[in-house]
Write a protein that holds these residues in place. Structure first.
Motif, PDB file in Angstrom:
ATOM      1  N   ALA A  28      40.413  51.362  45.210  1.00 27.80           N
ATOM      2  CA  ALA A  28      41.465  50.352  45.269  1.00 27.80           C
ATOM      3  C   ALA A  28      42.332  50.401  44.018  1.00 27.80           C
ATOM      4  O   ALA A  28      41.851  50.723  42.924  1.00 27.80           O
ATOM      5  CB  ALA A  28      40.839  48.968  45.420  1.00 27.80           C
ATOM      6  N   PRO A  29      43.624  50.105  44.161  1.00 25.79           N
ATOM      7  CA  PRO A  29      44.518  50.129  42.994  1.00 25.79           C
ATOM      8  C   PRO A  29      44.074  49.156  41.914  1.00 25.79           C
ATOM      9  O   PRO A  29      43.394  48.166  42.175  1.00 25.79           O
ATOM     10  CB  PRO A  29      45.879  49.740  43.578  1.00 25.79           C
ATOM     11  N   ARG A  31      44.262  46.375  38.905  1.00 23.79           N
ATOM     12  CA  ARG A  31      44.958  45.178  38.435  1.00 23.79           C
ATOM     13  C   ARG A  31      44.343  44.796  37.098  1.00 23.79           C
ATOM     14  O   ARG A  31      43.121  44.664  36.981  1.00 23.79           O
ATOM     15  CB  ARG A  31      44.821  44.039  39.450  1.00 23.79           C
ATOM     16  N   SER A 201      35.474  46.564  43.414  1.00 25.62           N
ATOM     17  CA  SER A 201      36.708  46.264  44.128  1.00 25.62           C
ATOM     18  C   SER A 201      36.613  44.841  44.639  1.00 25.62           C
ATOM     19  O   SER A 201      35.635  44.472  45.293  1.00 25.62           O
ATOM     20  CB  SER A 201      36.907  47.243  45.291  1.00 25.62           C
ATOM     21  N   TYR A 205      41.513  45.034  45.161  1.00 30.05           N
ATOM     22  CA  TYR A 205      41.980  45.591  43.889  1.00 30.05           C
ATOM     23  C   TYR A 205      40.793  45.891  42.974  1.00 30.05           C
ATOM     24  O   TYR A 205      39.728  45.301  43.108  1.00 30.05           O
ATOM     25  CB  TYR A 205      42.935  44.613  43.188  1.00 30.05           C
ATOM     26  N   THR A 206      41.021  46.799  42.026  1.00 35.06           N
ATOM     27  CA  THR A 206      40.012  47.119  41.028  1.00 35.06           C
ATOM     28  C   THR A 206      40.365  46.411  39.730  1.00 35.06           C
ATOM     29  O   THR A 206      41.363  46.754  39.088  1.00 35.06           O
ATOM     30  CB  THR A 206      39.956  48.639  40.770  1.00 35.06           C
ATOM     31  N   ALA A 242      48.328  47.761  41.314  1.00 35.43           N
ATOM     32  CA  ALA A 242      48.683  46.794  42.342  1.00 35.43           C
ATOM     33  C   ALA A 242      50.157  46.429  42.203  1.00 35.43           C
ATOM     34  O   ALA A 242      50.754  46.566  41.125  1.00 35.43           O
ATOM     35  CB  ALA A 242      47.818  45.546  42.196  1.00 35.43           C
ATOM     36  N   PRO A 245      50.609  43.783  38.886  1.00 36.80           N
ATOM     37  CA  PRO A 245      49.601  44.468  38.066  1.00 36.80           C
ATOM     38  C   PRO A 245      48.731  43.554  37.216  1.00 36.80           C
ATOM     39  O   PRO A 245      47.775  44.020  36.595  1.00 36.80           O
ATOM     40  CB  PRO A 245      50.449  45.378  37.177  1.00 36.80           C
ATOM     41  N   TYR A 247      46.763  39.477  37.134  1.00 35.10           N
ATOM     42  CA  TYR A 247      46.323  38.395  38.014  1.00 35.10           C
ATOM     43  C   TYR A 247      47.233  37.188  37.877  1.00 35.10           C
ATOM     44  O   TYR A 247      47.618  36.797  36.780  1.00 35.10           O
ATOM     45  CB  TYR A 247      44.868  38.022  37.709  1.00 35.10           C
TER      46      TYR A 247
END
Length: 280
Positions: A28-29, A31, A201, A205-206, A242, A245, A247
């Motif tokens: 996962a992309p 963040r 993940s 997202y990672t 993400a 990028p 949170y």
């Protein structure tokens, strides 16, 4: 009959190729999960914690603040307590760093003393926010099996870091000339773990944990530059990010942070700088 066998072979081959493709798919992309240690600051004027909060608000970013609610020159002051309330009110996650007047090493405390100070810190934070923290970060990154057991007994989970800004005062120096190279080095190493699927993940997202110090005036003056450096080195290293990028939601942030915590004392994650040599 031959036709049927051919069709079955083709279906089996397609299944194998699909499975191989799925196995090779990227994780996962990423963040970035921002964290701040040691605060809040107590200065009435030009307060570094205040400036960082202003920047985060402008950019709609939520972060985890590992606070010291009894610090004699920070969270234990009237200004410090007000900033803890503000951090919570603005949607950030409040964690515990230390429940002592100083930046005390948890590993060097007796179990009884550590339990006492953890409870004091948790009570202080609940009094200010109405919520008992779930996250803790040990001062000096120092922990062992007994430390983790004490954390668990108080309902706390320990979050370390993937990237460390090295922005704290070092040998009395409150500035840095290697902000970008430092982040590049740390993210390059973290990218290996991400590519290997070794990072959690959460919500698609990672989370990659990044550590700063909100009591540092240098950090507060350069926090926007630090954020741009993170994005820049991610592009250089071809780390998929993400769409957002950082949170921007409290609950997503907390879920991601909890998923990245360390609970097994036998694990030996890489600690920042010389702390890895000292404690591992």
């Amino acid at each position: 009959m031959a036709f049927l066998r051919s069709r079955l072979l083709l279906a089996a081959l397609t299944l194998v190729l699909s499975s191989a493709s799925a196995a090779q798919a990227e994780p996962a992309p990423v963040r970035f999960l921002l964290t701040f240690d040691d605060g809040p600051a107590s200065a009435v004027n030009d307060n570094p914690t205040v400036h960082i909060l202003e920047v985060l608000e402008q950019r709609h970013i939520k972060a985890v603040f590992f606070t010291q609610p009894r610090a004699w020159n920070g969270g234990g002051t009237e200004m410090g307590r007000a900033l803890i309330r503000r951090e919570y009110r603005e949607g950030h996650v409040i964690g515990l760093h230390s429940g002592t007047p100083f930046h005390s090493n948890h590993r060097f405390m007796s179990r009884e003393r550590l339990d006492e100070t953890l409870q004091l810190g948790l009570d202080d934070l609940k009094s200010e926010t109405g919520v008992t923290p779930k996250l803790v970060r040990p001062p000096f990154w120092a922990y062992d099996a007994d430390t983790l057991a004490s954390y668990r007994a108080h309902g706390l989970q320990m979050l370390l870091t993937d990237l460390n800004a090295n922005d704290g005062k070092i040998y009395g120096v409150n500035w840095s000339w290697h902000k970008r190279s430092n982040m590049l080095t740390h993210l390059a190493e973290t990218r290996k773990h991400w590519a290997a699927g070794a990072l959690p993940s959460v919500d698609g997202y990672t989370p990659v944990v990044v550590t700063f110090h909100d009591v540092n005036t240098y950090t507060s003056r350069h926090i926007e530059e630090y954020l741009e450096i993170l994005l820049d080195v991610a592009r250089e290293l071809q780390v998929p990010l993400a769409e957002q990028p950082f949170y921007q939601d409290h609950d997503q942030l907390e879920r991601a942070a909890l998923a990245a915590t360390i609970t097994d004392p036998n694990l030996k994650p890489q600690l920042p700088g010389l702390w890895n040599w000292l404690w591992q």
